[in-house]
Design a protein around this motif. Sequence first.
Motif, PDB file in Angstrom:
ATOM      1  N   GLU A 153       4.638 120.166 161.254  1.00 60.82           N
ATOM      2  CA  GLU A 153       4.819 118.965 160.440  1.00 60.82           C
ATOM      3  C   GLU A 153       4.048 119.072 159.132  1.00 60.82           C
ATOM      4  O   GLU A 153       4.447 118.498 158.119  1.00 60.82           O
ATOM      5  N   GLU A 154       2.937 119.810 159.160  1.00 57.94           N
ATOM      6  CA  GLU A 154       2.159 120.055 157.955  1.00 57.94           C
ATOM      7  C   GLU A 154       1.723 121.515 157.948  1.00 57.94           C
ATOM      8  O   GLU A 154       1.390 122.081 159.000  1.00 57.94           O
ATOM      9  N   ALA A 155       1.706 122.124 156.762  1.00 59.46           N
ATOM     10  CA  ALA A 155       1.311 123.525 156.649  1.00 59.46           C
ATOM     11  C   ALA A 155       1.105 123.881 155.183  1.00 59.46           C
ATOM     12  O   ALA A 155       1.536 123.154 154.283  1.00 59.46           O
ATOM     13  N   VAL A 156       0.422 125.000 154.946  1.00 58.02           N
ATOM     14  CA  VAL A 156       0.451 125.620 153.627  1.00 58.02           C
ATOM     15  C   VAL A 156       1.461 126.754 153.678  1.00 58.02           C
ATOM     16  O   VAL A 156       1.663 127.391 154.728  1.00 58.02           O
ATOM     17  N   ILE A 157       2.099 126.989 152.562  1.00 59.50           N
ATOM     18  CA  ILE A 157       3.167 127.986 152.480  1.00 59.50           C
ATOM     19  C   ILE A 157       2.809 128.989 151.396  1.00 59.50           C
ATOM     20  O   ILE A 157       2.518 128.600 150.256  1.00 59.50           O
ATOM     21  N   VAL A 158       2.799 130.257 151.747  1.00 58.00           N
ATOM     22  CA  VAL A 158       2.547 131.334 150.794  1.00 58.00           C
ATOM     23  C   VAL A 158       3.810 132.173 150.670  1.00 58.00           C
ATOM     24  O   VAL A 158       4.384 132.597 151.686  1.00 58.00           O
ATOM     25  N   THR A 159       4.270 132.384 149.441  1.00 58.60           N
ATOM     26  CA  THR A 159       5.419 133.251 149.197  1.00 58.60           C
ATOM     27  C   THR A 159       4.987 134.393 148.276  1.00 58.60           C
ATOM     28  O   THR A 159       4.239 134.169 147.331  1.00 58.60           O
ATOM     29  N   MET A 160       5.442 135.595 148.578  1.00 59.05           N
ATOM     30  CA  MET A 160       5.128 136.768 147.759  1.00 59.05           C
ATOM     31  C   MET A 160       6.337 137.684 147.726  1.00 59.05           C
ATOM     32  O   MET A 160       6.909 138.003 148.781  1.00 59.05           O
ATOM     33  N   ASP A 161       6.726 138.099 146.515  1.00 59.32           N
ATOM     34  CA  ASP A 161       7.791 139.092 146.403  1.00 59.32           C
ATOM     35  C   ASP A 161       7.616 139.847 145.090  1.00 59.32           C
ATOM     36  O   ASP A 161       6.504 139.898 144.540  1.00 59.32           O
ATOM     37  N   GLY A 162       8.719 140.431 144.577  1.00 54.61           N
ATOM     38  CA  GLY A 162       8.648 141.113 143.297  1.00 54.61           C
ATOM     39  C   GLY A 162       8.500 140.112 142.174  1.00 54.61           C
ATOM     40  O   GLY A 162       7.441 139.974 141.561  1.00 54.61           O
ATOM     41  N   VAL A 163       9.569 139.374 141.907  1.00 51.13           N
ATOM     42  CA  VAL A 163       9.536 138.314 140.906  1.00 51.13           C
ATOM     43  C   VAL A 163      10.770 137.444 141.080  1.00 51.13           C
ATOM     44  O   VAL A 163      11.834 137.920 141.478  1.00 51.13           O
ATOM     45  N   VAL A 296      -3.077 139.946 150.485  1.00 48.24           N
ATOM     46  CA  VAL A 296      -2.461 138.926 151.344  1.00 48.24           C
ATOM     47  C   VAL A 296      -3.528 138.097 152.042  1.00 48.24           C
ATOM     48  O   VAL A 296      -3.441 136.855 152.100  1.00 48.24           O
ATOM     49  N   LEU A 297      -4.563 138.756 152.571  1.00 44.36           N
ATOM     50  CA  LEU A 297      -5.623 138.025 153.265  1.00 44.36           C
ATOM     51  C   LEU A 297      -6.336 137.051 152.337  1.00 44.36           C
ATOM     52  O   LEU A 297      -6.569 135.884 152.696  1.00 44.36           O
ATOM     53  N   ARG A 298      -6.686 137.509 151.137  1.00 43.34           N
ATOM     54  CA  ARG A 298      -7.398 136.622 150.208  1.00 43.34           C
ATOM     55  C   ARG A 298      -6.517 135.453 149.782  1.00 43.34           C
ATOM     56  O   ARG A 298      -7.002 134.314 149.681  1.00 43.34           O
ATOM     57  N   THR A 299      -5.255 135.713 149.531  1.00 40.57           N
ATOM     58  CA  THR A 299      -4.354 134.637 149.122  1.00 40.57           C
ATOM     59  C   THR A 299      -4.185 133.610 150.225  1.00 40.57           C
ATOM     60  O   THR A 299      -4.245 132.391 149.988  1.00 40.57           O
TER      61      THR A 299
END
Length: 617
Positions: A153-163, A296-299
């Motif tokens: 129901e609640e979360a933080v979302i991290v997205t990573m790709d090229g661009v 990834v870990l730091r982000t």
Amino acid sequence: MKQVSRSETVLGISAYYHDSAAALLVDGEIRAAAQEERFSRQKFDARFPKHAVQYCLDAAGLSLAQVDHVAFHDKPLRKFQRLISTYADHAPRGFPSFRRAMPAWLGGKLYQQSMLTQALRELGGDAGIGKRILFAEHHQSHAASAFYPSPFEEAVIVTMDGVGEWATSTIAVGEGDRLMPRLEQRFPHSTGLFYSAMTQYLGFKVLSGEYKVMGLAPYGVPEFRDILLDEVVDLKPDGSLELNQDYFDYAVGQAMCSDRFPSLFGRPARTSEEDELTSFHMNMAASLQAVTEEIVLRTCRTAIERFEKRKLCLAGGVALNCVANGRVWRELELDGLWVQPAANDSGCALGAALATWHQHLGRPRAKVTGHDRMKGAYLGPEYNQDEIETYLTRVGASFETVSGDDLSATVARLLADGKAVGWMQGRMEFGPRALGNRSILADPRRADVQSKLNLQVKYRESFRPFAPAVLEGDVADWFDHDAASPYMLKTANVREEHLKAPGERPDDIHAHVNQVRSTIPAVTHVDNSARIQTVSERTNPAFHTLLTSFKELTGCPILVNTSFNVRGEPIVCTPEDAFRCFMGTEIDVLVVGRCILLKEDQDASLKSDHRNLFQRD
């Protein structure tokens, strides 16, 4: 008479770059989703996904005239703005690349609403279909694909790709129906482009070789990690980064790395996958992986600490790095981690549709049933028993139809006898992983399985690892992991009691591959880890039953699970695809629906050679 309200539908589309796909929501429910490559048989197909769109409509019994909204996965005008701005910043050095890029943009990419309208009309769209097209931002699509189907129901979302348009990674906060962007990293500083550039330097193809580099990394040691962090990647404590553009050419050139990059390590780029893989290449892969994991870990740590959420969702191509995901899960003490199984750009079709449904239209999220809202990622086509038998009979295949009760026991015995089994059941998976419906299966206890499947079935590099599919209730008995991992997107170590001492580390990679490290050597990587898929009776009863039969026969609740294809081929979709791959490789047994086919029983004239049928990825 009481009037029944009509369902509301959203068709999501990703196209024109790579991994084209379509997804369909009906009243917010994910009804169907598929990649175009599975129908066209062209790996990473970037064209308008006409076959995937038609499949989604057919699966829901709809026509395009009944689609209320069409959602596209990015904003082409903003992408064009980035292109122009980047070339202007690098003038005149970037002019040759600018000159090559402009015809494609001016010839169509810049006018994607018109292109989409025309393509949809050719599929039967009505005159007003163009007015129903909406455009989401690329990383908005990734983030929506990660949060809205998740069980949180609640979360933080991290997205990573090229661009995407400008963003290369983002952090967002999800609460209920809301998805709120908070932080972003901008082009040209990109974890995905850094990984791809290094992939090219190591002699592998961009967009497909990244998996190979991840698989190669455990064979090396990260001796170049500090050089990369000192000279190439200025990594900040919060996970943001700056790439030293002196070493890269992707912003305005045709190559990923500049001419200066090889001089940093005193080695030229490996120019072909046929060139020998040395300890230098293994150590470089290990160094790249180590730096990527740190980014990834730091982000992710920044995301959960700054926004005070203990549940995390991931998407974008970097989220397919299951080794980094495993470290995030183990080291950040999360209350939950959920990774979109179609984390690459194919998942943006779904994300764009979900962003439209929840953000643009303001519709509420449905309650979760099962692990999440993805239905196990089994969202593609399926074929009934009559269709399967009709096709096999028509092509002259020799097969036996087995009752449902006997199927799993029969196949379990064949697997225990050392057979490689092509297994096609139910709906095709959405995303790059085979999850037990379009899979090649084998006995993980056999030391020769990894080499056999790689060299004689998949026709690919011998070092490529295989994943274990394990009964969900047994995962903690075999791996240092006690949670569900249904999408094969986290690694965990094999438990110590199942390990064996492999002896001294050999210099030759082929000897290293064949060392026996555990009682399940076919799925134990050189660092004693494994990319786990937990199998639930709730989401895949047929595969769960097969694993249960194999456990009853052998005491082992695990099978090798790899995608049903050869190198360079998309995963099989239809019974025809499955039979052709079976007859073109050294797969011993094919199981399609309730039909079992043994290779030795087939007419020799039906055999083919898939070794060089597809362009190598």
